[in-house]
Design a protein around this motif. Structure first.
Motif, PDB file in Angstrom:
ATOM      1  N   GLU A 134      29.692   7.119  51.391  1.00 39.98           N
ATOM      2  CA  GLU A 134      28.676   8.203  51.369  1.00 39.98           C
ATOM      3  C   GLU A 134      27.131   7.755  51.798  1.00 39.98           C
ATOM      4  OE1 GLU A 134      27.453  12.703  50.024  1.00 39.98           O
ATOM      5  OE2 GLU A 134      29.194  11.871  49.380  1.00 39.98           O
ATOM      6  N   ILE A 135      26.798   6.980  50.942  1.00 39.62           N
ATOM      7  CA  ILE A 135      25.598   6.469  50.850  1.00 39.62           C
ATOM      8  C   ILE A 135      25.237   5.627  52.180  1.00 39.62           C
ATOM      9  CG2 ILE A 135      23.731   4.780  49.580  1.00 39.62           C
ATOM     10  CD1 ILE A 135      25.045   5.403  46.800  1.00 39.62           C
ATOM     11  N   CYS A 136      26.211   4.891  52.356  1.00 42.49           N
ATOM     12  CA  CYS A 136      26.453   4.193  53.751  1.00 42.49           C
ATOM     13  C   CYS A 136      26.114   4.980  54.857  1.00 42.49           C
ATOM     14  CB  CYS A 136      27.352   3.272  53.759  1.00 42.49           C
ATOM     15  SG  CYS A 136      27.589   1.841  52.577  1.00 42.49           S
ATOM     16  N   VAL A 137      26.730   6.336  55.046  1.00 45.80           N
ATOM     17  CA  VAL A 137      26.519   6.937  55.971  1.00 45.80           C
ATOM     18  C   VAL A 137      25.204   7.535  56.038  1.00 45.80           C
ATOM     19  CG1 VAL A 137      27.388   9.407  56.964  1.00 45.80           C
ATOM     20  CG2 VAL A 137      28.873   7.426  56.328  1.00 45.80           C
ATOM     21  N   ARG A 138      24.675   8.124  55.053  1.00 44.12           N
ATOM     22  CA  ARG A 138      23.397   8.818  54.648  1.00 44.12           C
ATOM     23  C   ARG A 138      22.138   7.843  55.233  1.00 44.12           C
ATOM     24  NH1 ARG A 138      22.636  12.606  49.885  1.00 44.12           N
ATOM     25  NH2 ARG A 138      24.623  14.046  49.883  1.00 44.12           N
ATOM     26  N   GLU A 139      22.555   6.498  54.567  1.00 44.88           N
ATOM     27  CA  GLU A 139      21.537   5.515  55.004  1.00 44.88           C
ATOM     28  C   GLU A 139      21.567   4.733  56.280  1.00 44.88           C
ATOM     29  OE1 GLU A 139      18.618   5.435  53.265  1.00 44.88           O
ATOM     30  OE2 GLU A 139      19.384   7.120  51.712  1.00 44.88           O
ATOM     31  N   ASN A 140      22.647   5.137  56.867  1.00 49.22           N
ATOM     32  CA  ASN A 140      23.000   4.166  58.300  1.00 49.22           C
ATOM     33  C   ASN A 140      23.088   2.821  57.854  1.00 49.22           C
ATOM     34  OD1 ASN A 140      23.665   4.172  60.797  1.00 49.22           O
ATOM     35  ND2 ASN A 140      21.485   3.934  61.494  1.00 49.22           N
ATOM     36  N   MET A 141      23.805   2.341  56.912  1.00 47.41           N
ATOM     37  CA  MET A 141      24.152   0.857  56.698  1.00 47.41           C
ATOM     38  C   MET A 141      25.356   0.723  56.457  1.00 47.41           C
ATOM     39  SD  MET A 141      21.479   0.782  53.351  1.00 47.41           S
ATOM     40  CE  MET A 141      21.112  -0.896  53.209  1.00 47.41           C
ATOM     41  N   THR A 142      25.809  -0.714  56.772  1.00 49.94           N
ATOM     42  CA  THR A 142      27.186  -1.081  56.130  1.00 49.94           C
ATOM     43  C   THR A 142      27.224  -1.075  54.677  1.00 49.94           C
ATOM     44  OG1 THR A 142      26.863  -3.425  56.512  1.00 49.94           O
ATOM     45  CG2 THR A 142      27.304  -2.220  58.540  1.00 49.94           C
ATOM     46  N   ALA A 158      24.576   3.791  42.353  1.00 45.19           N
ATOM     47  CA  ALA A 158      25.225   5.158  43.010  1.00 45.19           C
ATOM     48  C   ALA A 158      24.727   6.340  42.255  1.00 45.19           C
ATOM     49  CB  ALA A 158      26.562   4.822  43.327  1.00 45.19           C
ATOM     50  N   LEU A 159      24.995   5.975  40.924  1.00 43.21           N
ATOM     51  CA  LEU A 159      24.598   7.214  40.125  1.00 43.21           C
ATOM     52  C   LEU A 159      23.238   7.842  40.223  1.00 43.21           C
ATOM     53  CD1 LEU A 159      25.250   8.957  37.588  1.00 43.21           C
ATOM     54  CD2 LEU A 159      24.442   7.154  36.164  1.00 43.21           C
ATOM     55  N   CYS A 160      22.030   6.722  40.158  1.00 40.67           N
ATOM     56  CA  CYS A 160      20.870   6.975  40.582  1.00 40.67           C
ATOM     57  C   CYS A 160      20.394   7.477  41.804  1.00 40.67           C
ATOM     58  CB  CYS A 160      19.945   5.536  40.431  1.00 40.67           C
ATOM     59  SG  CYS A 160      19.843   5.119  38.504  1.00 40.67           S
ATOM     60  N   TYR A 161      21.335   7.092  42.927  1.00 42.49           N
ATOM     61  CA  TYR A 161      21.198   7.670  44.081  1.00 42.49           C
ATOM     62  C   TYR A 161      21.379   9.154  44.340  1.00 42.49           C
ATOM     63  CZ  TYR A 161      21.463   8.216  49.156  1.00 42.49           C
ATOM     64  OH  TYR A 161      21.169   8.499  50.518  1.00 42.49           O
ATOM     65  N   PHE A 162      22.447   9.469  43.561  1.00 48.17           N
ATOM     66  CA  PHE A 162      22.883  11.025  43.703  1.00 48.17           C
ATOM     67  C   PHE A 162      22.138  11.721  42.601  1.00 48.17           C
ATOM     68  CE2 PHE A 162      26.303   9.170  45.985  1.00 48.17           C
ATOM     69  CZ  PHE A 162      26.219   9.823  47.027  1.00 48.17           C
ATOM     70  N   ARG A 163      21.549  11.146  41.447  1.00 52.99           N
ATOM     71  CA  ARG A 163      20.709  11.912  40.782  1.00 52.99           C
ATOM     72  C   ARG A 163      19.552  12.171  41.272  1.00 52.99           C
ATOM     73  NH1 ARG A 163      19.722   9.460  34.905  1.00 52.99           N
ATOM     74  NH2 ARG A 163      18.619  11.519  34.783  1.00 52.99           N
ATOM     75  N   ASN A 164      18.948  11.290  42.080  1.00 54.29           N
ATOM     76  CA  ASN A 164      17.589  11.571  42.758  1.00 54.29           C
ATOM     77  C   ASN A 164      17.642  12.472  43.792  1.00 54.29           C
ATOM     78  OD1 ASN A 164      16.296   9.597  41.373  1.00 54.29           O
ATOM     79  ND2 ASN A 164      16.441   7.923  42.679  1.00 54.29           N
ATOM     80  N   ALA A 165      19.147  12.540  44.475  1.00 51.30           N
ATOM     81  CA  ALA A 165      19.547  13.455  45.681  1.00 51.30           C
ATOM     82  C   ALA A 165      19.469  14.818  44.996  1.00 51.30           C
ATOM     83  CB  ALA A 165      20.457  13.165  46.207  1.00 51.30           C
ATOM     84  N   ALA A 166      20.083  14.971  43.595  1.00 50.99           N
ATOM     85  CA  ALA A 166      20.242  16.284  43.189  1.00 50.99           C
ATOM     86  C   ALA A 166      18.756  16.567  42.657  1.00 50.99           C
ATOM     87  CB  ALA A 166      21.156  16.275  41.821  1.00 50.99           C
TER      88      ALA A 166
END
Length: 89
Positions: free
Chosen positions: A27-35, A61-69
């Motif tokens: 999901e992070i890859c899709v959101r950030e347009n990365m492989t 991954a935990l920090c990424y989604f905590r920041n998104a939340a």
């Protein structure tokens, strides 16, 4: 746990993560347009004081989604908390 092979900075390595962790990274890859390789190479380049790449990926991954939340709407209070406060009165 699922093991996958990934290229990190051009070198092949393997990581073992839970299916939900792999889904989070995808999901992070899709959101950030990365492989996946680009994402894990980025995490590898930025890690500090961490010898375990797999652990760093989990924390990323935990920090990424905590920041998104944090950027989204606040979550409503859980009812159990209100019940505990009411019972204490």
């Amino acid at each position: 746990m699922h093991m996958r092979n990934i290229r990190v900075n051009g070198k092949r390595t393997s990581m073992k993560l839970m299916p939900v962790e792999w889904e989070s990274l995808e999901e992070i890859c899709v959101r950030e347009n990365m492989t996946m390789s680009e994402l894990v190479s980025k995490i590898e380049a930025e890690r500090q004081d961490c010898d375990n790449l797999t652990g760093c990926v989990r924390v990323y991954a935990l920090c990424y989604f905590r920041n998104a939340a944090r950027l989204s709407e606040p979550m409503p209070r859980h009812r159990a908390t209100a019940a505990v406060a009411f019972a204490a009165e």
